[in-house]
Every structure is written in C-alpha cells, then in structure tokens.
Write an enzyme that holds these catalytic residues in place. Structure first.
Site, PDB file in Angstrom:
ATOM      1  CE1 TYR A 137     -20.128  -1.633  80.688  1.00 35.09           C
ATOM      2  CE2 TYR A 137     -21.396  -3.369  80.035  1.00 35.09           C
ATOM      3  CZ  TYR A 137     -21.156  -2.114  80.706  1.00 35.09           C
ATOM      4  OH  TYR A 137     -22.371  -1.761  81.345  1.00 35.09           O
ATOM      5  CE  LYS A 192     -24.261  13.059  78.638  1.00 34.44           C
ATOM      6  NZ  LYS A 192     -25.585  13.645  79.083  1.00 34.44           N
ATOM      7  CG  ASP A 224     -28.852  13.155  79.754  1.00 35.85           C
ATOM      8  OD1 ASP A 224     -28.952  12.887  78.650  1.00 35.85           O
ATOM      9  OD2 ASP A 224     -28.487  14.241  80.284  1.00 35.85           O
ATOM     10  CG  ASP A 248     -25.374  -3.373  81.414  1.00 37.21           C
ATOM     11  OD1 ASP A 248     -26.493  -4.148  81.816  1.00 37.21           O
ATOM     12  OD2 ASP A 248     -24.295  -3.455  81.966  1.00 37.21           O
ATOM     13  CG  ASP A 252     -31.026  -4.588  83.971  1.00 30.19           C
ATOM     14  OD1 ASP A 252     -31.317  -5.400  82.973  1.00 30.19           O
ATOM     15  OD2 ASP A 252     -30.278  -4.994  85.065  1.00 30.19           O
TER      16      ASP A 252
END
Ligand code: NAD
Length: 360
Positions: A137, A192, A224, A248, A252
């Site tokens: 980001y 990852k 994942d 992020d 959620d």
C-alpha cells in the site's frame, strides 16, 4: 494525570455514535478531558481540508483519539487528496499508527446474526493484528509506466511495490506476540511465503521474534488457506498477525463472520501506545441522521482505548459487561434486530449501556 482524548466524529452516523461513546466514557468517573474537532467531509466543509492543521494538532497532543467515521457520496468527485478518507491515512501517517487491532467477537446473544451456522461462530473471539503503515500500500515505486521489453513491450503497465523492512516486521511481531500472551497464547502468522520473497522474509523474522516469547505458540498459514479456515473453523484461531494487504482483506472477512458490523471496534496504535479507536464500519450515509445507527462498535472502541492506551482493564471490562447485559435485556438496534427483542435507537442504546454500567 488527566488523559486527553480527541473526539473526531466525522460524517454520516459518526456524530451520532461518538456522542453515545463519549457519554459512556464520561460515565466511568475517570480523570479525562475530551475535546472535539471536525474530520473528513465535515472538516472539508468547514476548513477546505479533511484533516485541517487544527484537528491534526489536537490529535497529536491527545493520548487517544475516539474516531467516528468519515465519507459520504457527495464528496466522491473531489480530487483524491481532499476526500474524507484521506483524513484516516493522514492520521495514521502523522501519528505512526502501525498496529491495527481488529477483534471479531460474536456475542452468544447474536449468534443468529451470522450467515454461518451458529455452532461455528457462537462465542467467536479472535483478534487480527494487521500491520498498517507498510507493505504494497505504501511501497515505492508505483504508478503506470511503459514496458521496456518482453511480451508486453510498448504497452502501458500498472505496478506497485511490496516490501517490508526488518524493523517494521519486528515491531508488529512484538505487538502481536504480546497480545497473544495476554489471551490464549496462540499466534498464527499469515503470509504467502510460497510465492512472495517479502512473505518469506516476514516469516523468518516472526520465527526469530518467537524465541523471545516461549509461552506463545507460533504457527504459520498461507493467506489463501487462512481465508478458507476463517469460514470453516474460525474458532480455531486466537490471534492472527499479518501484513497490510492480507490484513485488510482478512479483517473484513472476520468482521462478516459475526454478521453485525455495527458491533465491531478497532484500534490503531503507535509505539507509545497512543491510539486511534474507531468502529470497523463506515459512515453509513444511508441511515445518517435518523437516530437508528448502532453505537455499540464505537462504545466498544472506548473499551479498547481503556485497555490498550490506558491499561484501565477494570473499566474496559466494565464496558464489555454492560454491553453484554444490554444484549441480555433484549435491546437491539435495527441492524442486529431479532425476533423477541425490542428495537431501540442510537440514543436509547447509549442510555441502556450507561445505566447498565452504573448498576454493575
Ligand atoms: P458502511 O460500513 O458505512 O455501511 C455498510 C452498511 O452497513 C450500510 O447499509 C449501513 O447502513 C450499515 N451500517 C454500518 N454501520 C452501521 C451501524 N453502526 N449501525 C447500523 N447499520 C450500520 O460502508 P459503505 O456503505 O461501503 O460506506 C459508506 C461510506 O463510509 C463511504 O463514503 C466509505 O468511503 C466510508 N467508509 C468509511 C470508513 C471509516 O471511516 N473508517 C470505513 C469504511 C467506509
């Protein structure tokens, strides 16, 4: 010493919910001083900027910030730097708020609010610790460029850069290990590492920091798989630590496990435990001004403030107990309404929490 708290109500339902959260904070009898300033669209309307210098100064000089929410469709056409959401990024950056705590707690009274089977989520209590100021980001370079060679030579290409410096990973690792040590002692680092160099580096540092926390059990999971496990068996997690991008998305997802975004607080802290406390939801312009928003996420943000910035554990526990009692009484705002319960508005919910606090 008097604790200074900046109240930044913001837009939409922000002012309605912070009013109730500030009442709860005021009802605790602590030595605090609250000052209010505009932020987001409200600040743009008054000062031409979503984070005016006066608001930023108040935030910097405070021990903690109680934040409502920002944003409204009417600001969607403003240039990016002036949009309400920039205030959040500006505060994070100016205060160095690198550690984001997002609990996903499902009160047993609300187990039916989730779209998952009650037995999978009832009593859920997990904490996601998300690194907030690094990762793809904020990585440079980024932008759009012309591809110099290879199969896409001459085409335009969008690109971003993922990176984490060692000190960035170490400091979020310490925060997460310390949080896990205060809970069930299990920390799952999500990455990852099978594909990304940044993730392998992240994992190596986590393993190194783990040596300093022998009482915390560290595990690793690819992002994942974590996304799947969060809906398959979420109660298997205690604390999850992850980078900005994965956090992020996963936070959620975890929020939706509870089915009631109006219940979930969050905290963003810097290395001095100065923090910004806000609900996980947005400014809900669709219901703003109607007095029907659920103030509990913001009220529970106050509980997090007391716990993480001020180490006022008893007062933090008291707020959580009061909220639980109010739910036991069958009071519900529209978003969490269920059969056999009584629907109340924002102010009445605030009244009920204040009353429950006084009777504890
Ligand atoms: P939202 O979270 O504001 O609303 C999503 C849905 O949940 C809406 O139907 C809303 O009515 C409902 N809802 C949210 N909070 C509620 C509460 N406390 N009580 C009852 N119902 C509640 O998300 P959105 O609609 O995608 O975004 C609206 C605005 O909020 C946008 O401008 C967005 O940019 C902004 N936003 C701000 C923040 C923030 O301030 N941290 C976070 C997310 C979105």
């Amino acid at each position: 010493m008097t604790k200074k708290i900046a109240i930044l109500p913001g837009d939409g339902i922000g002012p309605e919910i912070t009013e109730q959260a500030a009442r709860v904070l005021g009802a605790l009898g602590l030595d605090i001083e609250m000052s209010t300033a505009p932020v987001g669209g409200a600040a743009y309307d008054q000062h031409g900027h979503p984070l005016p210098p006066s608001t930023l100064k108040l935030a910097q000089e405070s021990d903690a910030i109680l934040f409502g929410a920002v944003g409204d469709w009417k600001y969607d056409n403003l240039e990016r730097a002036l949009r309400p959401e920039q205030a959040i990024l500006g505060l994070r950056k100016a205060l160095g708020l690198f550690a984001n705590f997002r609990p996903a707690i499902l009160y047993p009274q609300l187990a039916n609010a989730s779209s998952l089977k009650p037995e999978i989520v009832s009593g859920l209590d997990i904490l996601i610790v998300r690194e907030l100021t690094g990762d793809i980001y904020f990585g440079q370079p980024r932008g759009v460029r012309e591809v110099a060679d290879g199969p896409f030579k001459g085409e335009r290409q969008g690109f971003d850069t993922m990176h984490y410096a060692e000190s960035e990973v170490r400091r979020i690792a310490h925060v997460a290990f310390q949080a896990a040590a205060k809970r069930k002692g299990r920390l799952c680092s999500v990455d990852k590492a099978n594909v990304l160099e940044t993730s392998q580096f992240w994992r190596d540092i986590m393993i190194d920091v783990a040596n300093e926390y022998p009482n915390v059990e560290l595990s690793h999971m690819y992002v994942d798989n974590a996304a799947m496990q969060l809906v398959r068996a979420p109660k298997a997690f205690d604390v999850i630590v992850t980078g900005n991008l994965f956090g992020d998305i996963l936070s959620d997802e975890a929020a939706m496990l509870t089915g009631s975004i109006g219940m979930l607080p969050s905290a963003s802290l810097n290395d001095r435990n100065q923090g910004m406390y806000e609900p996980s939801h947005g400014s809900a312009p669709d219901i703003a001004g109607q007095g029907i928003a659920n103030p509990l996420a913001n009220i529970l943000s106050v509980s997090m403030m007391l716990r993480y910035s001020f180490a006022e554990t008893a007062a933090a526990d008291a707020i959580e107990q009061a909220v639980s009692q109010v739910l036991d009484q069958g009071l519900r705002t529209g978003d969490i309404m269920a059969e056999g319960c009584r629907q109340v508005g924002t102010a009445e919910m605030g009244d009920a929490v204040v009353a429950a606090l006084k009777n504890l």
